[in-house]
Design a protein around this motif. Sequence first.
Motif, PDB file in Angstrom:
ATOM      1  N   ILE A 253       5.335   0.445   5.249  1.00 37.92           N
ATOM      2  CA  ILE A 253       5.481  -0.093   3.901  1.00 37.92           C
ATOM      3  C   ILE A 253       4.297  -1.016   3.617  1.00 37.92           C
ATOM      4  CG2 ILE A 253       7.005  -1.282   2.282  1.00 37.92           C
ATOM      5  CD1 ILE A 253       9.261  -0.924   4.320  1.00 37.92           C
ATOM      6  N   LYS A 254       3.726  -0.872   2.442  1.00 37.73           N
ATOM      7  CA  LYS A 254       2.591  -1.720   2.092  1.00 37.73           C
ATOM      8  C   LYS A 254       2.745  -2.265   0.676  1.00 37.73           C
ATOM      9  CE  LYS A 254      -0.879   0.395   5.123  1.00 37.73           C
ATOM     10  NZ  LYS A 254      -2.253   0.920   5.224  1.00 37.73           N
ATOM     11  N   ASP A 255       2.275  -3.507   0.492  1.00 38.69           N
ATOM     12  CA  ASP A 255       2.078  -4.043  -0.843  1.00 38.69           C
ATOM     13  C   ASP A 255       0.681  -4.656  -0.906  1.00 38.69           C
ATOM     14  OD1 ASP A 255       2.223  -6.548   0.394  1.00 38.69           O
ATOM     15  OD2 ASP A 255       4.238  -6.992  -0.337  1.00 38.69           O
ATOM     16  N   ARG A 256       0.401  -5.456  -1.901  1.00 38.72           N
ATOM     17  CA  ARG A 256      -0.953  -5.973  -2.082  1.00 38.72           C
ATOM     18  C   ARG A 256      -1.370  -6.961  -0.993  1.00 38.72           C
ATOM     19  NH1 ARG A 256      -0.676  -8.324  -7.990  1.00 38.72           N
ATOM     20  NH2 ARG A 256       1.330  -8.966  -7.123  1.00 38.72           N
ATOM     21  N   LYS A 257      -0.407  -7.543  -0.285  1.00 38.51           N
ATOM     22  CA  LYS A 257      -0.733  -8.601   0.661  1.00 38.51           C
ATOM     23  C   LYS A 257      -0.388  -8.271   2.105  1.00 38.51           C
ATOM     24  CE  LYS A 257      -0.162 -12.353  -2.699  1.00 38.51           C
ATOM     25  NZ  LYS A 257       0.542 -13.621  -2.999  1.00 38.51           N
ATOM     26  N   LYS A 258       0.518  -7.318   2.339  1.00 38.15           N
ATOM     27  CA  LYS A 258       1.044  -7.121   3.684  1.00 38.15           C
ATOM     28  C   LYS A 258       1.277  -5.640   3.974  1.00 38.15           C
ATOM     29  CE  LYS A 258       4.409  -9.602   2.282  1.00 38.15           C
ATOM     30  NZ  LYS A 258       3.779 -10.056   1.036  1.00 38.15           N
ATOM     31  N   ASP A 298      -1.472  -8.834   7.657  1.00 38.18           N
ATOM     32  CA  ASP A 298      -1.831  -9.372   6.350  1.00 38.18           C
ATOM     33  C   ASP A 298      -2.857  -8.458   5.686  1.00 38.18           C
ATOM     34  OD1 ASP A 298      -4.353  -9.946   7.441  1.00 38.18           O
ATOM     35  OD2 ASP A 298      -3.949 -12.075   7.693  1.00 38.18           O
ATOM     36  N   ASN A 299      -3.340  -8.855   4.507  1.00 34.94           N
ATOM     37  CA  ASN A 299      -4.238  -7.960   3.766  1.00 34.94           C
ATOM     38  C   ASN A 299      -5.646  -7.903   4.343  1.00 34.94           C
ATOM     39  OD1 ASN A 299      -4.689 -10.601   2.996  1.00 34.94           O
ATOM     40  ND2 ASN A 299      -5.159 -10.118   0.870  1.00 34.94           N
ATOM     41  N   TYR A 300      -5.914  -8.714   5.380  1.00 35.61           N
ATOM     42  CA  TYR A 300      -7.179  -8.614   6.112  1.00 35.61           C
ATOM     43  C   TYR A 300      -7.008  -7.848   7.419  1.00 35.61           C
ATOM     44  CZ  TYR A 300      -8.628 -12.224   2.830  1.00 35.61           C
ATOM     45  OH  TYR A 300      -8.913 -12.936   1.682  1.00 35.61           O
ATOM     46  N   ASN A 301      -5.823  -7.228   7.568  1.00 32.17           N
ATOM     47  CA  ASN A 301      -5.468  -6.439   8.750  1.00 32.17           C
ATOM     48  C   ASN A 301      -5.324  -7.296  10.001  1.00 32.17           C
ATOM     49  OD1 ASN A 301      -4.659  -3.830   9.523  1.00 32.17           O
ATOM     50  ND2 ASN A 301      -6.608  -3.491  10.574  1.00 32.17           N
ATOM     51  N   ASN A 302      -5.038  -8.576   9.811  1.00 32.89           N
ATOM     52  CA  ASN A 302      -4.733  -9.461  10.941  1.00 32.89           C
ATOM     53  C   ASN A 302      -3.256  -9.324  11.301  1.00 32.89           C
ATOM     54  OD1 ASN A 302      -7.359 -10.718  11.071  1.00 32.89           O
ATOM     55  ND2 ASN A 302      -6.790 -11.857   9.214  1.00 32.89           N
ATOM     56  N   LEU A 303      -2.966  -9.240  12.590  1.00 31.19           N
ATOM     57  CA  LEU A 303      -1.591  -9.101  13.046  1.00 31.19           C
ATOM     58  C   LEU A 303      -0.844 -10.427  12.870  1.00 31.19           C
ATOM     59  CD1 LEU A 303       0.528  -7.256  14.444  1.00 31.19           C
ATOM     60  CD2 LEU A 303      -0.291  -8.181  16.633  1.00 31.19           C
TER      61      LEU A 303
END
Length: 330
Positions: A253-258, A298-303
């Motif tokens: 599942i994805k949204d603009r931030k996560k 997060d939206n920077y692909n940080n776990l």
Amino acid sequence: MYMLRRLWIPEMYQGKYKKRDYFEGWYYKLISKSQSNVLAIIPGVSYGKSKDSSHAFIQVIDAINCKVEYYKFDISSFGYSENRFEIFIEDNFFSRERLCLHLSNDKTCINGNLEFRNIVLLPKKLMSPGIMGPFSFVPFMECYHGTVNIHHDISGCINCNGERVAFDEGYGYIEKDWGSSFPKEWIWLQCNHFNTENTSIMFSIARIPWIKSFFIGFIAFLRIKEEIYRFATYTGAKIELLKYKEQQLKIIIKDRKKSLYIEAQHSKGGTLRAPKNGLMERNILESICANINIKLFDNYNNLVIQSEGSNAGMEIEGDILNFMDKTNKL
């Protein structure tokens, strides 16, 4: 006042003026500290087309032994508060803060008292009184869903056929459904026993009929300590993967931030009664011993978190995955 109050308190009884083709039920998940005792208690009411076909009920699932008992009561034994979530079925009592059981039939005898503390609630907003968000206000839906307690600690014990089962320092969860029928197809997943503390998750997707048509809707939350993340049709989140093969469920599942990644492995379960046109005439298979893995980025692909969970509730009913593939309605 009751009609307004019930909209903003979805956990309370919604069916004061419903006397036919209607059900309402609450789902209590109870797991002991050692996780060696896993129970689900489901009190509710079922209204058919006449008084003779209506009754109150309490279902009990023993997940470890895959046993289910259905206790049936006269509809007159059901009572409720019009101000908050409190219901009674004969000598049995249920609320957000506790439950009291006095159940017996020719096979079993169950009684005891449990109290719930350190309760975690889903935050309410002006246009989002519950997990359904603005869809809480949409009329004529087949089924509505609500969360009661995302998480709570348990104290107390239950006696099952003379055996004392302690739930002190265990964890619990409460949700509910109400309407006329469960959807034809749905997936439901819930867990609050992770190897990271203060973590819990719920995901549900269904084909939802409405006004001679239908839509695919999903709701989900992920709690990490003090943060609660919502993913839902109404938040603009999208499901990028939904796959079930060899009893393993995979979801992205994805949204603009996560981005939320879920993998769950189905396990043994029990057969529950579920509503169809108000009557508890449908059988569904539910596991509350499934295993689950989650990752949040997060939206920077940080776990943000990676965690493994056990004793997850899991239902997969109907052919929703093939239906969604054919209609491209993710």
